[in-house]
Design a protein around this motif. Structure first.
Motif, mmCIF file in Angstrom:
data_model
loop_
_atom_site.group_PDB
_atom_site.id
_atom_site.type_symbol
_atom_site.label_atom_id
_atom_site.label_comp_id
_atom_site.label_asym_id
_atom_site.label_seq_id
_atom_site.Cartn_x
_atom_site.Cartn_y
_atom_site.Cartn_z
ATOM 1 N N LEU A 108 64.643 37.473 12.860
ATOM 2 C CA LEU A 108 63.525 36.775 12.233
ATOM 3 C C LEU A 108 62.961 37.587 11.062
ATOM 4 C CD1 LEU A 108 61.835 34.205 12.672
ATOM 5 C CD2 LEU A 108 60.268 35.565 14.065
ATOM 6 N N ALA A 109 62.768 38.874 11.271
ATOM 7 C CA ALA A 109 62.242 39.733 10.207
ATOM 8 C C ALA A 109 63.213 39.762 9.026
ATOM 9 C CB ALA A 109 62.011 41.141 10.737
ATOM 10 N N ARG A 110 64.514 39.802 9.345
ATOM 11 C CA ARG A 110 65.518 39.858 8.278
ATOM 12 C C ARG A 110 65.492 38.575 7.443
ATOM 13 N NH1 ARG A 110 70.289 38.646 6.841
ATOM 14 N NH2 ARG A 110 70.670 37.252 8.600
ATOM 15 N N LEU A 111 65.405 37.451 8.106
ATOM 16 C CA LEU A 111 65.386 36.173 7.397
ATOM 17 C C LEU A 111 64.145 36.054 6.517
ATOM 18 C CD1 LEU A 111 66.585 33.760 10.222
ATOM 19 C CD2 LEU A 111 67.862 34.407 8.171
ATOM 20 N N LYS B 74 65.220 26.750 8.274
ATOM 21 C CA LYS B 74 65.611 26.087 9.521
ATOM 22 C C LYS B 74 65.929 27.112 10.599
ATOM 23 C CE LYS B 74 67.513 21.601 8.539
ATOM 24 N NZ LYS B 74 68.702 21.077 7.880
ATOM 25 N N ARG B 75 66.661 28.158 10.185
ATOM 26 C CA ARG B 75 67.009 29.199 11.168
ATOM 27 C C ARG B 75 65.753 29.903 11.675
ATOM 28 N NH1 ARG B 75 71.348 32.257 7.876
ATOM 29 N NH2 ARG B 75 71.289 33.920 9.446
ATOM 30 N N ILE B 76 64.801 30.103 10.775
ATOM 31 C CA ILE B 76 63.543 30.745 11.192
ATOM 32 C C ILE B 76 62.838 29.901 12.254
ATOM 33 C CG2 ILE B 76 61.196 31.300 10.415
ATOM 34 C CD1 ILE B 76 62.449 32.412 7.843
ATOM 35 N N THR B 77 62.749 28.594 11.993
ATOM 36 C CA THR B 77 62.082 27.708 12.957
ATOM 37 C C THR B 77 62.799 27.734 14.299
ATOM 38 O OG1 THR B 77 61.661 26.292 11.063
ATOM 39 C CG2 THR B 77 61.142 25.380 13.226
ATOM 40 N N ARG B 78 64.145 27.716 14.251
ATOM 41 C CA ARG B 78 64.901 27.708 15.496
ATOM 42 C C ARG B 78 64.656 29.000 16.293
ATOM 43 N NH1 ARG B 78 70.474 27.681 14.157
ATOM 44 N NH2 ARG B 78 70.386 29.846 14.835
#
Ligand SMILES: Nc1nc2c(ncn2[C@@H]2O[C@H](COP(=O)(O)OP(=O)(O)OP(=O)(O)O)[C@@H](O)[C@H]2O)c(=O)[nH]1
Ligand SMILES: [Mg+2]
Length: 365
Positions: free
Chosen positions: A69-72, A110-114
């Motif tokens: 999450l931090a990376r994204l 989207k990946r963050i939300t997931r």
């Protein structure tokens, strides 16, 4: 760095065939991009390096997700900036970049939300890690402390000086954990990521998640570089206590004062006069020279939660059954017989046994 210095750096990259350049200070996306174009290799800053280390050391599902999450989140503004550089350069291959930009950024979002929603359910996994360990009769001992304190050196010294308990699962899956026999008890020793000074706020959650194992432990060894200035040691002890305190109430802590080989006995005494009040259960070691290992091991054994045996019976009722399932989570069920009552031969931490004894009467009501 001016243009000339960067050229020098590029030359150094070529002659040493470096695959990566790491800058200690924070660089803007545009700087990173330009330097990497000139050097012809990957260029990262200190924070990306920290993220890479966290990613390597994340062991629970929750910590893996936090680091990702931090990376994204770090990547979004960077991706945006790089796209705008490329746009300015009007490279032929980047026609219709607007769409690409949107799609890429939306993909990240989207990946963050997931991940955010996965994180909610991941909390429970940590509990199952603790459960699994206790079922196998292991206590978890964690090495914590600032970066460079000597945790990894101490980890290796303790392992070298101990009998390893054969436990394939732990030793092969997690390289920073070893199963040991300490005073007839089974313990898992785990090395953790070091505390870092001036960690930016957006990295704090990811860092804390790498500490999950500390929060699940039965005993914490707080490793301190005792050769540093007393005021620095005090400041680090205070931050470490503050960071850990909320979530470790009741977990015993041993302060391991490391690198004693760098100090004279009188110097060490002077340091202790200043920091002693902040160092619970102090033990002096030199991890490098393997000095003080026996004393440390004795102190660890003394603080490991005691396990004891208890044979008892539970009512063969819904209450009794739910108690039994809790028992399986907390310790080793050596035998169980179902009759009018459920007879159990059990081994667990003494606090668990005490709990059973205080609940026994209630169960029959
Ligand atoms: N003189 C001396 N040096 C030590 C001792 N223990 C560790 N060191 C040195 O201190 C440095 C850091 O040791 P590490 O074991 O990597 O420290 P760490 O706490 O694992 O650091 P991070 O993994 O970055 O959090 C290394 O250069 C070690 O050789 C010791 O007892 N005496
Ligand atoms: Mg280390």
């Amino acid at each position: 760095m001016g243009r000339g210095k960067i050229e020098e750096l590029a030359e150094l990259v070529r002659t040493t065939r470096a695959e990566k350049v790491i800058f200690y200070n924070k660089l803007s996306t545009i700087q990173l991009f330009n330097i990497s174009e000139i050097c012809g290799c990957q260029v990262i800053d200190k924070f990306q390096l920290i993220l890479e280390i966290f990613a390597k050391r994340a062991t629970t599902r929750r910590s893996k997700l936090q680091v990702e999450l931090a990376r994204l989140r770090y990547e979004i503004p960077r991706a945006r900036a790089i796209v705008s550089i490329l746009k300015k350069e009007e490279k032929a291959g980047f026609m219709g970049l607007g769409d690409y930009e949107d799609a890429y950024e939306q993909g990240l979002k989207k990946r963050i939300t997931r991940i955010e929603s996965e994180l909610e359910s991941a909390e429970k996994d940590d509990e199952s890690l603790r459960t699994f360990r206790h079922r196998k009769g292991f206590s978890l001992v964690c090495l914590a402390g600032y970066t460079n304190a000597g945790k990894s050196t101490l980890f290796n010294s303790i392992v070298d000086e101990s009998v390893e308990a054969q436990n394939m699962l732990f030793t092969t899956l997690v390289p920073t954990t070893r199963a040991l026999e300490l005073g007839g008890r089974k313990a898992l020793l785990t090395d953790t990521v070091g505390f870092i000074e001036e960690l930016p706020h957006w990295l704090v959650d990811a860092f804390k998640s790498t500490l999950d194992e500390i929060f699940l432990s039965d005993l914490i060894l707080l490793v301190v570089d005792v050769s540093e200035k007393p005021e620095i040691i005090l400041q680090k002890l205070s931050t470490a206590h503050d960071t850990l305190w909320d979530r470790i109430q009741g977990v015993p802590m041993i302060t391991v004062l490391n690198k004693t080989d760098l100090l004279e006995a009188s110097e060490l005494e002077a340091v202790m006069e200043e920091i002693g009040y902040m160092a619970p259960n102090p033990v002096f070691v030199s991890a490098k020279e393997k000095a003080g290992m026996q004393e440390l091991k004795a102190e660890i054994i003394k603080h490991l939660p005691a396990w004891s045996f208890y044979s008892f019976s539970l009512p063969n009722s819904e209450k009794g059954m739910s108690m039994l399932s809790w028992l399986y989570d907390e310790g080793i069920v050596h035998s169980v017989e179902y009759g009018e009552r459920i007879s159990v031969d059990y081994e667990a931490r003494t606090e668990v046994i005490n709990r059973i004894q205080s609940l026994e009467q209630n169960l029959d009501e």
